[in-house]
Design a protein around this motif. Structure first.
Motif, PDB file in Angstrom:
ATOM      1  N   ILE A  90       0.865  -1.174   0.000  1.00 51.87           N
ATOM      2  CA  ILE A  90       0.000   0.000   0.000  1.00 51.87           C
ATOM      3  C   ILE A  90       0.905   1.228   0.000  1.00 51.87           C
ATOM      4  O   ILE A  90       1.886   1.275   0.750  1.00 51.87           O
ATOM      5  N   LEU A  91       0.597   2.167  -0.862  1.00 50.35           N
ATOM      6  CA  LEU A  91       1.377   3.402  -0.894  1.00 50.35           C
ATOM      7  C   LEU A  91       0.811   4.349   0.166  1.00 50.35           C
ATOM      8  O   LEU A  91      -0.358   4.729   0.107  1.00 50.35           O
ATOM      9  N   LEU A  92       1.637   4.704   1.126  1.00 46.65           N
ATOM     10  CA  LEU A  92       1.192   5.587   2.202  1.00 46.65           C
ATOM     11  C   LEU A  92       1.727   6.973   1.871  1.00 46.65           C
ATOM     12  O   LEU A  92       2.933   7.190   1.862  1.00 46.65           O
ATOM     13  N   GLN A  93       0.813   7.879   1.570  1.00 47.89           N
ATOM     14  CA  GLN A  93       1.240   9.123   0.959  1.00 47.89           C
ATOM     15  C   GLN A  93       0.888  10.333   1.823  1.00 47.89           C
ATOM     16  O   GLN A  93      -0.226  10.412   2.335  1.00 47.89           O
ATOM     17  N   LEU A  94       1.836  11.249   1.962  1.00 47.25           N
ATOM     18  CA  LEU A  94       1.549  12.505   2.668  1.00 47.25           C
ATOM     19  C   LEU A  94       1.473  13.631   1.644  1.00 47.25           C
ATOM     20  O   LEU A  94       2.434  13.869   0.912  1.00 47.25           O
ATOM     21  N   GLU A  95       0.335  14.293   1.561  1.00 43.93           N
ATOM     22  CA  GLU A  95       0.208  15.446   0.660  1.00 43.93           C
ATOM     23  C   GLU A  95       0.058  16.670   1.540  1.00 43.93           C
ATOM     24  O   GLU A  95      -0.989  16.895   2.133  1.00 43.93           O
ATOM     25  N   TYR A  96       1.142  17.431   1.618  1.00 44.51           N
ATOM     26  CA  TYR A  96       1.188  18.495   2.606  1.00 44.51           C
ATOM     27  C   TYR A  96       1.270  19.849   1.916  1.00 44.51           C
ATOM     28  O   TYR A  96       2.276  20.155   1.268  1.00 44.51           O
ATOM     29  N   LEU A  97       0.226  20.644   2.001  1.00 37.85           N
ATOM     30  CA  LEU A  97       0.210  21.921   1.284  1.00 37.85           C
ATOM     31  C   LEU A  97       0.788  23.126   2.046  1.00 37.85           C
ATOM     32  O   LEU A  97       1.392  23.994   1.437  1.00 37.85           O
ATOM     33  N   PRO A  98       0.628  23.196   3.371  1.00 39.21           N
ATOM     34  CA  PRO A  98       1.143  24.393   4.058  1.00 39.21           C
ATOM     35  C   PRO A  98       2.664  24.503   3.970  1.00 39.21           C
ATOM     36  O   PRO A  98       3.332  23.594   3.505  1.00 39.21           O
ATOM     37  N   ASP A  99       3.170  25.619   4.443  1.00 41.97           N
ATOM     38  CA  ASP A  99       4.610  25.803   4.567  1.00 41.97           C
ATOM     39  C   ASP A  99       5.187  24.703   5.465  1.00 41.97           C
ATOM     40  O   ASP A  99       4.648  24.458   6.554  1.00 41.97           O
ATOM     41  N   PRO A 100       6.251  24.035   5.048  1.00 40.91           N
ATOM     42  CA  PRO A 100       6.795  22.942   5.882  1.00 40.91           C
ATOM     43  C   PRO A 100       7.228  23.404   7.272  1.00 40.91           C
ATOM     44  O   PRO A 100       7.359  22.580   8.174  1.00 40.91           O
ATOM     45  N   ALA A 101       7.440  24.694   7.444  1.00 40.51           N
ATOM     46  CA  ALA A 101       7.860  25.156   8.778  1.00 40.51           C
ATOM     47  C   ALA A 101       6.663  25.542   9.660  1.00 40.51           C
ATOM     48  O   ALA A 101       6.846  25.989  10.786  1.00 40.51           O
ATOM     49  N   TRP A 102       5.454  25.357   9.140  1.00 34.52           N
ATOM     50  CA  TRP A 102       4.243  25.740   9.889  1.00 34.52           C
ATOM     51  C   TRP A 102       4.262  25.120  11.277  1.00 34.52           C
ATOM     52  O   TRP A 102       4.346  23.897  11.427  1.00 34.52           O
ATOM     53  N   THR A 103       4.194  25.963  12.282  1.00 39.64           N
ATOM     54  CA  THR A 103       4.357  25.488  13.659  1.00 39.64           C
ATOM     55  C   THR A 103       3.112  25.793  14.481  1.00 39.64           C
ATOM     56  O   THR A 103       2.654  26.932  14.505  1.00 39.64           O
ATOM     57  N   LEU A 104       2.587  24.762  15.112  1.00 43.79           N
ATOM     58  CA  LEU A 104       1.344  24.919  15.879  1.00 43.79           C
ATOM     59  C   LEU A 104       1.526  24.445  17.313  1.00 43.79           C
ATOM     60  O   LEU A 104       2.363  23.590  17.587  1.00 43.79           O
ATOM     61  N   ALA A 105       0.691  24.999  18.177  1.00 46.61           N
ATOM     62  CA  ALA A 105       0.666  24.465  19.542  1.00 46.61           C
ATOM     63  C   ALA A 105      -0.196  23.216  19.496  1.00 46.61           C
ATOM     64  O   ALA A 105      -1.386  23.281  19.227  1.00 46.61           O
ATOM     65  N   LEU A 106       0.428  22.062  19.756  1.00 48.21           N
ATOM     66  CA  LEU A 106      -0.315  20.806  19.627  1.00 48.21           C
ATOM     67  C   LEU A 106      -0.080  19.894  20.808  1.00 48.21           C
ATOM     68  O   LEU A 106       1.032  19.841  21.339  1.00 48.21           O
ATOM     69  N   ASP A 107      -1.103  19.166  21.189  1.00 50.88           N
ATOM     70  CA  ASP A 107      -0.921  18.053  22.107  1.00 50.88           C
ATOM     71  C   ASP A 107      -0.592  16.855  21.228  1.00 50.88           C
ATOM     72  O   ASP A 107      -1.469  16.215  20.657  1.00 50.88           O
ATOM     73  N   ARG A 108       0.702  16.601  21.090  1.00 49.87           N
ATOM     74  CA  ARG A 108       1.139  15.591  20.116  1.00 49.87           C
ATOM     75  C   ARG A 108       0.573  14.219  20.399  1.00 49.87           C
ATOM     76  O   ARG A 108       0.164  13.487  19.516  1.00 49.87           O
TER      77      ARG A 108
END
Ligand code: ADP
Length: 501
Positions: A90-108
């Motif tokens: 299975i091809l597991l694909q990430l299609e990521y449109l935002p800026d790769p440096a986009w930084t968010l406050a996240l509960d990982r």
């Protein structure tokens, strides 16, 4: 409830890991045991999910947000599913449109649980040689995620219910082996608590798409902690129980006598199997039986290992009774408990003397803790011989004093320079008195005590879930780095702090 679930898990994972360590196994037995281990880990994951859901419902969500470079986080998350995908082409694909440096406050950890559920469902239903895609977009003030598969899709009769707890499709094409209907319910509750939404669309026969929308709280990328490549993302895979390390044979040391207080016969058997054979073991069923044994014993045990939950007299009652007696009071006690963080009684333990271990535990953990307690006991005895206690040093006074010491230190541990001299000053006593008392009562040297206090504090911060990040824990207890903390923690507690985060 947690106790009822974790004890049998300990008894699955521990003995299996132990048996797997046997070099004389036939290939067939090894394979079977490995299957048993995989399934026990799966069971542990399910139990954790159920506990997560009950906790969420009982106490609400406690978010632990950290600035996170979303792209790195997602790459790391996907990498955990790569092997599974590859095994079925299975091809597991990430299609990521935002800026790769986009930084968010996240509960990982929580986002990982949510995406992990969506991805593992997608992979479960995707046919071989198909594509599973994770698409990410920035939309207004939100982060929008899409998890898409080319599986059988979800029937319109099922679609409105798939996020209900324990719901599973009745339709043969959507029947998943071993499904429980917990994953999506947990995911949705987490998402809602995070202020986002989660929904699905599907055309039967054409696959499913799960949509996740989360409010994006942007952060400056400067403060984002890079996610170490190749590190195991917490929460997706549970670390297997460590195989027991072969204990160093004690050459001249006298045989240590252990009193094991445990009502569960399986756990008794497991303990007998994993405890190094040079210990002399006595096993009794509950606290009351332990006290009877002690009253009649010719030689007192060097250490008592006791479960908490037992009929007739539980572990805490036993501890209480032991402390009433001048003769039994010095015996170190290690408690086996299902719940650690929540219990204040555990935090009042005597430094260097008492300890507790949370279930499920590994053989390594248990051995390290026992050895540590016995080492401190030996040091205390040695000092007792050279420096007999003074009259005002009743055991009770000393326990109170040790507790004060701990409280005083607690306020200062964040300072990496904090040392024994400062501690003596804050306690209002001379350095010499402090050294002497610590040796006599905790069996620790002046330098060891500060380190011990830092490690106990780190364990408390981790177990009570106040921190999800090792670097911050290290900082809070005044240790140089997360790596340094990990190393000390492992030596002291027999397991990696990451296992408890
Ligand atoms: P489980 O998979 O453990 O039964 P979940 O809560 O993850 O529990 O899913 C609930 C139900 O939703 C599944 O039983 C299945 O019928 C359906 N489902 C979830 N994801 C998919 C998917 N990607 N494709 C088809 N059906 C799905």
């Amino acid at each position: 409830m947690s106790h009822e679930l974790r004890t049998p898990l300990t008894l699955l994972l521990g003995p299996i890991a132990y048996a797997l360590n046997d070099t004389g196994l036939s290939r067939q037995s090894k394979k079977l045991l490995e299957a048993a281990r995989r399934n026990s880990l799966h069971l542990q994951q399910l139990v954790n999910e159920i506990l997560d859901i009950s906790k969420l419902r009982a106490t609400g969500l406690d978010l632990q947000e950290q600035p996170t470079v979303l792209f790195d986080f997602l790459e790391e998350t996907l990498s955990a599913f790569q092997a599974l995908a590859e095994s079925r082409s299975i091809l597991l694909q990430l299609e990521y449109l935002p800026d790769p440096a986009w930084t968010l406050a996240l509960d990982r950890q929580k986002l990982l649980k949510i995406l992990g559920n969506l991805l593992s469902n997608a992979l479960k239903y995707a046919p071989n040689d198909s594509t599973v895609a994770l698409q990410v977009e920035k939309q207004a003030g939100d982060a929008m995620f899409r998890v898409q598969d080319e599986g059988p899709g979800i029937h319109p009769d099922d679609l409105p219910y798939i996020f209900d707890l324990y719901y599973q499709s009745k339709r043969p094409e959507n029947k998943a082996e071993g499904g429980t209907g917990i994953g999506l319910a947990l995911a949705r509750e987490l998402v809602q608590a995070m202020g986002g939404s989660l929904w699905a669309e599907s055309k039967p026969g054409k696959g499913s798409v799960f949509f996740l929308r989360l409010p994006a709280q942007e952060r400056s990328s400067e403060h984002a902690e890079r996610i170490a490549r190749g590190s195991r993302p917490a929460g997706v895979f549970y670390s297997p129980v460590e195989p027991p390390t072969a204990p160093e044979p004690a050459i001249s040391a006298p045989v240590a006598r252990l009193l094991v207080v445990e009502d569960n016969t399986d756990l008794q058997t497991f303990l007998r199997a994993i405890l190094p054979s040079e210990y002399h073991l006595t096993v009794v069923d509950n606290g009351r039986a332990a006290l009877e044994y002690l009253s009649g014993a010719e030689r007192l045990p060097d250490l008592i290992l006791t479960d908490v939950m037992m009929p007739e007299m539980d572990g805490f009652q036993l501890l209480e009774a032991l402390r009433q007696s001048e003769a039994w009071r010095p015996i170190p006690v290690i408690l086996l408990t299902a719940l650690a963080g929540a219990d204040d009684r555990l935090r009042a333990f005597r430094i260097g003397v008492d300890d507790y271990i949370t279930k499920p535990f590994s053989a390594e953990e248990l051995t390290v803790r026992i050895e540590n307690a016995l080492r401190n006991l030996a040091a205390r005895r040695e000092w007792m011989e050279t420096e007999p206690a003074e009259p005002e040093e009743t055991a009770e006074n000393i326990d109170i004093w040790l507790q004060q010491l701990r409280e005083t230190a607690r306020l200062n541990l964040g300072n990496p320079q904090f040392n024994v001299n400062d501690l003596a000053e804050r306690m209002g006593i001379s350095r010499r008195t402090l050294y002497r008392q610590i040796r006599l009562r905790a069996g620790l040297s002046a330098n060891q005590i500060i380190q011990e206090l830092r490690l106990l504090q780190a364990r408390e911060l981790i177990e009570t879930g106040q921190y999800r990040n090792l670097r911050l824990v290290a900082e809070a207890v005044g240790l140089r780095s997360a790596n340094y903390l990990s190393r000390l923690y492992r030596e002291r507690f027999g397991k990696s702090p990451a296992d408890d985060l």
